[in-house]
Scaffold this motif. Structure first.
Motif, PDB file in Angstrom:
ATOM      1  N   SER A 100      -0.043  25.685  26.403  1.00  0.00           N
ATOM      2  CA  SER A 100      -1.083  24.686  26.152  1.00  0.00           C
ATOM      3  C   SER A 100      -2.249  24.788  27.127  1.00  0.00           C
ATOM      4  CB  SER A 100      -0.481  23.277  26.226  1.00  0.00           C
ATOM      5  OG  SER A 100       0.123  23.057  27.491  1.00  0.00           O
ATOM      6  N   ASN A 101      -2.066  25.528  28.232  1.00  0.00           N
ATOM      7  CA  ASN A 101      -3.107  25.594  29.258  1.00  0.00           C
ATOM      8  C   ASN A 101      -3.764  26.965  29.412  1.00  0.00           C
ATOM      9  OD1 ASN A 101      -2.657  22.858  30.191  1.00  0.00           O
ATOM     10  ND2 ASN A 101      -0.768  23.613  31.144  1.00  0.00           N
ATOM     11  N   THR A 102      -3.017  28.020  29.145  1.00  0.00           N
ATOM     12  CA  THR A 102      -3.454  29.360  29.531  1.00  0.00           C
ATOM     13  C   THR A 102      -3.134  30.362  28.439  1.00  0.00           C
ATOM     14  OG1 THR A 102      -2.973  28.781  31.842  1.00  0.00           O
ATOM     15  CG2 THR A 102      -3.323  31.113  31.356  1.00  0.00           C
ATOM     16  N   ALA A 103      -3.997  31.377  28.299  1.00  0.00           N
ATOM     17  CA  ALA A 103      -3.763  32.449  27.325  1.00  0.00           C
ATOM     18  C   ALA A 103      -4.080  33.797  27.966  1.00  0.00           C
ATOM     19  CB  ALA A 103      -4.626  32.244  26.084  1.00  0.00           C
ATOM     20  N   LEU A 104      -3.164  34.751  27.779  1.00  0.00           N
ATOM     21  CA  LEU A 104      -3.326  36.103  28.301  1.00  0.00           C
ATOM     22  C   LEU A 104      -3.309  37.099  27.158  1.00  0.00           C
ATOM     23  CD1 LEU A 104      -0.748  36.127  31.267  1.00  0.00           C
ATOM     24  CD2 LEU A 104      -3.078  35.225  31.258  1.00  0.00           C
ATOM     25  N   PHE A 105      -4.127  38.146  27.290  1.00  0.00           N
ATOM     26  CA  PHE A 105      -4.103  39.248  26.326  1.00  0.00           C
ATOM     27  C   PHE A 105      -3.707  40.521  27.051  1.00  0.00           C
ATOM     28  CE2 PHE A 105      -6.258  42.843  24.161  1.00  0.00           C
ATOM     29  CZ  PHE A 105      -5.544  42.793  22.977  1.00  0.00           C
ATOM     30  N   LEU A 106      -2.739  41.232  26.500  1.00  0.00           N
ATOM     31  CA  LEU A 106      -2.221  42.477  27.069  1.00  0.00           C
ATOM     32  C   LEU A 106      -2.484  43.589  26.076  1.00  0.00           C
ATOM     33  CD1 LEU A 106       1.237  40.909  28.047  1.00  0.00           C
ATOM     34  CD2 LEU A 106      -0.875  40.875  29.405  1.00  0.00           C
ATOM     35  N   SER A 107      -3.405  44.467  26.372  1.00  0.00           N
ATOM     36  CA  SER A 107      -3.936  45.384  25.357  1.00  0.00           C
ATOM     37  C   SER A 107      -2.989  46.500  24.960  1.00  0.00           C
ATOM     38  CB  SER A 107      -5.247  46.012  25.849  1.00  0.00           C
ATOM     39  OG  SER A 107      -4.996  47.008  26.827  1.00  0.00           O
ATOM     40  N   GLY A 108      -2.055  46.905  25.857  1.00  0.00           N
ATOM     41  CA  GLY A 108      -1.347  48.150  25.604  1.00  0.00           C
ATOM     42  C   GLY A 108      -2.349  49.293  25.552  1.00  0.00           C
ATOM     43  N   ASP A 109      -1.987  50.397  24.951  1.00  0.00           N
ATOM     44  CA  ASP A 109      -2.911  51.522  24.770  1.00  0.00           C
ATOM     45  C   ASP A 109      -3.611  51.370  23.428  1.00  0.00           C
ATOM     46  OD1 ASP A 109      -1.908  52.472  27.107  1.00  0.00           O
ATOM     47  OD2 ASP A 109      -1.169  54.381  26.307  1.00  0.00           O
ATOM     48  N   SER A 110      -4.908  51.658  23.417  1.00  0.00           N
ATOM     49  CA  SER A 110      -5.633  51.501  22.155  1.00  0.00           C
ATOM     50  C   SER A 110      -7.000  52.158  22.221  1.00  0.00           C
ATOM     51  CB  SER A 110      -5.818  50.017  21.822  1.00  0.00           C
ATOM     52  OG  SER A 110      -6.446  49.864  20.559  1.00  0.00           O
ATOM     53  N   GLY A 111      -7.389  52.754  21.115  1.00  0.00           N
ATOM     54  CA  GLY A 111      -8.771  53.144  20.950  1.00  0.00           C
ATOM     55  C   GLY A 111      -9.604  51.911  20.624  1.00  0.00           C
ATOM     56  N   TYR A 112     -10.902  52.022  20.819  1.00  0.00           N
ATOM     57  CA  TYR A 112     -11.793  50.894  20.549  1.00  0.00           C
ATOM     58  C   TYR A 112     -12.049  50.781  19.051  1.00  0.00           C
ATOM     59  CZ  TYR A 112     -15.770  47.745  20.776  1.00  0.00           C
ATOM     60  OH  TYR A 112     -16.610  46.671  20.594  1.00  0.00           O
ATOM     61  N   ASP A 113     -11.874  49.563  18.525  1.00  0.00           N
ATOM     62  CA  ASP A 113     -12.094  49.366  17.091  1.00  0.00           C
ATOM     63  C   ASP A 113     -12.259  47.873  16.797  1.00  0.00           C
ATOM     64  OD1 ASP A 113     -12.308  49.883  14.328  1.00  0.00           O
ATOM     65  OD2 ASP A 113     -10.789  51.467  14.438  1.00  0.00           O
ATOM     66  N   GLN A 114     -12.380  47.577  15.525  1.00  0.00           N
ATOM     67  CA  GLN A 114     -12.660  46.222  15.057  1.00  0.00           C
ATOM     68  C   GLN A 114     -11.532  45.242  15.387  1.00  0.00           C
ATOM     69  OE1 GLN A 114     -15.498  45.231  13.777  1.00  0.00           O
ATOM     70  NE2 GLN A 114     -14.865  43.120  13.278  1.00  0.00           N
ATOM     71  N   HIS A 115     -10.326  45.748  15.613  1.00  0.00           N
ATOM     72  CA  HIS A 115      -9.197  44.836  15.816  1.00  0.00           C
ATOM     73  C   HIS A 115      -9.369  43.946  17.043  1.00  0.00           C
ATOM     74  CE1 HIS A 115      -8.126  48.246  18.365  1.00  0.00           C
ATOM     75  NE2 HIS A 115      -7.245  47.490  18.991  1.00  0.00           N
TER      76      HIS A 115
END
Length: 314
Positions: free
Chosen positions: A193-208
């Protein structure tokens, strides 16, 4: 989106050409600094991140102990002499953990999924969350089936007050000659409810990245892939400037660059990713933090970090 097809011939010629070049400065000339983490005395009362080098991290979130791609082995390859880890003191010993609530794996490449590391923790983990197609590897290594759950893109799991969401990544998978792209690649979201984290892993750059930002953002912090790129891997890995654009796309307020300072998997100077990302982030007025390996980083009260990598080769 995770099915990346690159020409083996083109990539092989590129690798051969780059290996013949000199003065590439692919590895640091001195040992990387690190801080030691006492895993038996972790403070679970505050959300924090400990970057463990390359893509591995220890996250304390919502009073839970979470490991992300905990590859702390010596070699990122099935062949022992290839892709040796940079000289550094390990920030922790996985065998010292008494309990780990969650282990997240983004995909099955050797620099993210390491058998020796898994064997040290396999009986101390509440839940292994993995991308689709990875479960059979862990069960083969002796992890109990009841402690593993595969998650497809946009599936979520509620653990107490914390939600874990599997999200897309544009990358390839495989650990041998016959399993190329037979399993999925994920990025991950941790939120309460207070915090959000994003963990990308490996990825090429794209619309996702924009789609993730629109559907799940904003984020307080992103751990974003930054390193091990070359022109022939553009679909599967981001250049540093793209890393910064991806941070903006997912609507993260700050980010920590990962996937560098561990192994020389490509042919750029080892500090180049973080230098280029730092320059681009400054241009766009985006907060980039660079804790040392093993250094405590408080998510909601970020501590000042320094450009420590600039002193290594002097």
């Amino acid at each position: 989106m995770s099915q990346i097809k690159t020409s083996i011939v083109d990539t092989g010629l590129y690798v051969l050409k780059e290996k013949l070049r000199k003065d590439q400065h692919l590895k640091p000339t001195n040992q990387l600094p690190s801080e030691t983490i006492d895993v038996k005395r972790l403070d679970l009362s505050q959300d924090q991140v400990f970057w463990l080098g390359h893509s591995a991290s220890l996250i304390i979130f919502n009073q839970k102990v979470i490991l992300v791609d905990p590859m702390l082995g010596e070699y990122a390859s099935p062949i022992p002499f290839m892709y040796k880890r940079f000289a550094t003191q390990r920030p922790l010993d996985l065998a010292e953990f008494e309990w780990i609530d969650v282990v997240l794996f983004t995909h099955n490449h050797y620099d993210h999924l390491d058998k020796t590391s898994v064997l040290k923790i396999k009986n101390k983990v509440g839940l292994f969350l993995v991308s689709v197609g990875m479960k059979k590897i862990l069960t083969r290594w002796g992890v109990s089936d009841k402690h593993i759950q595969e998650m497809d893109w946009h599936q979520d799991l509620q653990l107490g007050n914390m939600k874990i969401i599997a999200t897309p990544a544009k990358h390839g998978s495989g650990r041998g000659l016959f399993d190329r792209n037979k399993s999925q690649c994920n990025s991950w979201i941790l939120k309460d409810s207070n915090t959000a984290l994003f963990l990308s892993g490996d990825s090429g750059y794209d619309q996702h990245f924009k789609e993730i930002g629109e559907k799940y953002g904003p984020f307080d912090l992103a751990l974003m892939e930054c390193g091990q790129y070359n022109p022939h891997w553009k679909e599967a890995h981001m250049f540093p400037e793209e890393t910064v654009e991806a941070v903006l796309d997912v609507k993260a307020q700050r980010f920590i660059p990962i996937h560098w300072a561990g192994f020389a998997l490509s042919f750029h100077p080892w500090q180049e990713p973080v230098e280029k990302a730092s320059k681009k982030a400054q241009e766009l007025n985006l907060a980039m933090d660079t804790p040392m390996i093993g250094e405590q980083y408080r998510i909601n009260q970020p501590n000042a970090t320094r450009k420590w990598w600039r002193t290594i080769d002097k």
